[in-house]
Design a protein around this motif. Structure first.
Motif, PDB file in Angstrom:
ATOM      1  N   ARG A 359       0.826  -1.209   0.000  1.00 49.43           N
ATOM      2  CA  ARG A 359       0.000   0.000   0.000  1.00 49.43           C
ATOM      3  C   ARG A 359       0.863   1.263   0.000  1.00 49.43           C
ATOM      4  N   ASN A 360       1.948   1.219   0.706  1.00 58.87           N
ATOM      5  CA  ASN A 360       2.857   2.374   0.692  1.00 58.87           C
ATOM      6  C   ASN A 360       3.464   2.574  -0.687  1.00 58.87           C
ATOM      7  N   MET A 361       3.841   1.467  -1.330  1.00 60.57           N
ATOM      8  CA  MET A 361       4.473   1.568  -2.639  1.00 60.57           C
ATOM      9  C   MET A 361       3.492   2.039  -3.710  1.00 60.57           C
ATOM     10  N   ILE A 362       2.237   1.573  -3.663  1.00 64.92           N
ATOM     11  CA  ILE A 362       1.266   1.994  -4.674  1.00 64.92           C
ATOM     12  C   ILE A 362       0.944   3.476  -4.503  1.00 64.92           C
ATOM     13  N   GLU A 363       0.917   3.927  -3.241  1.00 63.29           N
ATOM     14  CA  GLU A 363       0.689   5.353  -2.974  1.00 63.29           C
ATOM     15  C   GLU A 363       1.857   6.176  -3.509  1.00 63.29           C
ATOM     16  N   PHE A 364       3.073   5.712  -3.249  1.00 61.75           N
ATOM     17  CA  PHE A 364       4.271   6.420  -3.720  1.00 61.75           C
ATOM     18  C   PHE A 364       4.299   6.443  -5.247  1.00 61.75           C
TER      19      PHE A 364
END
Length: 564
Positions: A359-364
């Protein structure tokens, strides 16, 4: 340190494990003495054999590939009719079982015997079959088809029994009350996989994991939990069903090896306990939907596990479908609450999503990385596989779009549906007309249509009307576990074309306007044979030459006639 003994049992099926050799010791017939696990699955062929020897005894030959369960079936029949269970096969591999109807002589593997012994057995079999088993002795013989037919062809005195066996190889309907041949290659691969998952995922097998402090970080336990879900189990069965549609046979042993790898990724409990953070992250990659296609498996795994090689060509992670890809990347900010909830549930913060990392990577990525494709290249195939297996609600898009077949939905829809078969018959015939001529010929208009026996020079040798053409699915069978998985197109009840999913896809793409864009040598050989058989039964008008000519206004080839 908690060790689940059932995981150690599954390790027997790991082809790279030193425990693997134990599966060849009749792994499905008795309890695992070390861990007290019992694994049996009921089969229709087992019940059919019991019924033969109980109600209408005669000799039976079992054929199939190594791993299809021939030896296991011989043991089951022995144990059913004998007062004592068979502990070990005698060195010669032949056991006689007296029972109320006579004696069953069981040969566990004809191919292992010396040629003179095989000859004597077949001569004895011939005597009993031709004599109507008056002696009350009935054979159950497990045999390799190639070795069997080679020996039968070598000796002229075996000609009578050879003719009977060959007839039964040609069609199982030729089995009768004197001799049956059951070919386990006819067992469809999807029949057993659901039963295996049901038994292996039984909660009793995983009670040791309940107290384990590592279970939240254990990919083996994660795989058990997910593959126990009804919708995921059904998707696994559906993947095996695709093999049925393609007439690709996976043996029982190959399936067990594959399913064990799907669950464990080749690991045992000690691998999970001994993993540091870096190795723990690596093990999290061994989730079931990656294991199913051999992702992150070494070359040695592919060389040892045939199922991985077979399923690699069906990998839904490799096929991009824009609607699904957009959902994967942006579904959580779609604006529709249903879709956002579906995305949140599917791509949760579980082990396979590396907890919060995804989730952090998709947001980034959305905020800063539009030009960087590295994240998508790494994750998208994995996420498509996850979506294929775990998406429950297909209201917005079909996961079948991720398969390498455009017309699999239409193919599946024909089974058990005469109306759909009738509707698709016209499309199939049009595809055949384009396949025969290798041109984009004009489609038939209205409800009537014709099949044209055409060569590549565009000469039409014969035309067959709608009433002469019949499409039907293969019949069900009562003698072994076989689900109808292909169709036949019959012309004048004289010429027949077998249509599996590959042939259907080929013809439907031609019907849709594509031209030979999924060339398959096997398909073309089949269609050319069918075409030549049609030409042979055609009765052309000797005074008129029918041809196809190009119509430049239509951009198609149309029928025309030339007077001779």
């Amino acid at each position: 340190m908690f060790i689940n003994p059932f995981v150690m049992y599954l390790d027997k099926f790991n082809v790279l494990s030193p425990n693997h050799s134990k599966i060849y010791d009749e792994y499905t017939h008795e309890k695992d003495l070390e861990h007290s696990f019992e694994f049996t699955i009921s089969t229709k062929v087992e019940e059919h054999l019991k019924n033969i020897f109980s109600s209408n005894p005669h000799s039976v030959i079992l054929t199939g590939n190594a791993g299809d369960g021939k030896t296991r079936m011989c043991r089951l029949i022995h144990d059913y009719f004998s007062d004592q269970k068979l502990k070990n096969w005698p060195e010669e591999g032949i056991v006689a079982v007296p029972y109320e109807k006579g004696t069953i002589k069981i040969v566990k593997d004809l191919s292992e015997l010396k040629e003179e012994i095989i000859y004597n057995i077949l001569m004895e079999l011939q005597k009993y079959v031709l004599g109507g088993h008056q002696e009350g002795i009935f054979f159950l013989i497990a045999a390799n088809e190639g070795k069997l037919t080679k020996t039968l062809s070598k000796y002229k005195e075996l000609e009578p029994i050879r003719e009977k066996i060959i007839a039964r190889f040609e069609h199982y309907d030729n089995n009768d009350t004197r001799l049956s041949v059951l070919n386990l290659l006819d067992v469809t691969s999807s029949v057993y996989v659901g039963k295996v998952l049901e038994k292996w995922n039984d909660s009793d097998n995983w009670i040791f994991c309940d107290k384990c402090e590592k279970k939240e970080n254990c990919v083996i336990y994660f795989n058990h939990q997910r593959t126990a879900l009804p919708n995921v189990k059904q998707k696994i069965v559906d993947q095996y069903r695709l093999l049925d549609y393609l007439e690709t046979h996976i043996t029982l042993r190959e399936m067990l090896i594959h399913m064990s790898y799907v669950l464990t990724g080749g690991y045992v409990c000690t691998d999970i306990w001994q993993a540091d953070y870096a190795k723990g992250k690596e093990k999290a990659m061994k989730v079931y939907y990656q294991n199913f296609y051999g992702v992150n498996a070494g070359e040695e795994a592919f060389s040892e596990m045939r199922a991985l090689k077979v399923f690699k060509s069906l990998d839904p992670g490799l096929y991009s479908y824009s609607v699904i890809d957009d959902f994967i990347i942006n579904g959580d900010i779609h604006g529709d609450t249903d879709i956002e909830e579906m995305h949140k549930k599917l791509f949760d913060n579980g082990l396979d999503m590396e907890f919060q990392y995804f989730r952090n990577m998709i947001e980034f990525y959305r905020n800063y990385g539009e030009g960087d494709q590295g994240f998508l290249e790494e994750w998208m195939p994995r996420l498509r596989r996850k979506l294929y297996f775990e998406l429950e609600n297909e209201k917005y898009f079909s996961t079948l779009r991720l398969l390498p077949f455009e017309y699999v939905t239409e193919y599946i829809s024909m089974f058990g549906d005469k109306n759909n078969q009738s509707k698709m018959r016209k499309e199939i015939v049009n595809g055949l007309n384009r396949a025969f001529s290798r041109r984009l010929v004009e489609k038939s208009k209205g409800s009537s249509f014709q099949l044209k026996a055409t060569n590549e020079n565009l000469v039409i040798y014969g035309s067959f009307n709608k009433g002469q053409i019949h499409l039907y699915e293969e019949p069900s069978r009562n003698d072994l576990d076989h689900s109808p998985s292909k169709f036949y197109l019959s012309v004048d009840d004289r010429v027949k074309l077998k249509i599996n999913l590959l042939v259907f896809e080929y013809l439907m793409r031609l019907n849709g306007g594509g031209m030979l864009n999924i060339l398959s040598q096997d398909v073309e050989i089949l269609l050319n044979t069918f075409k030549n058989e049609l030409i042979q039964i055609s009765e052309p008008d000797e005074s008129i030459l029918e041809i196809y000519r190009v119509d430049r206004e239509k951009g198609l080839y149309v029928e025309d006639e030339l007077s001779i």
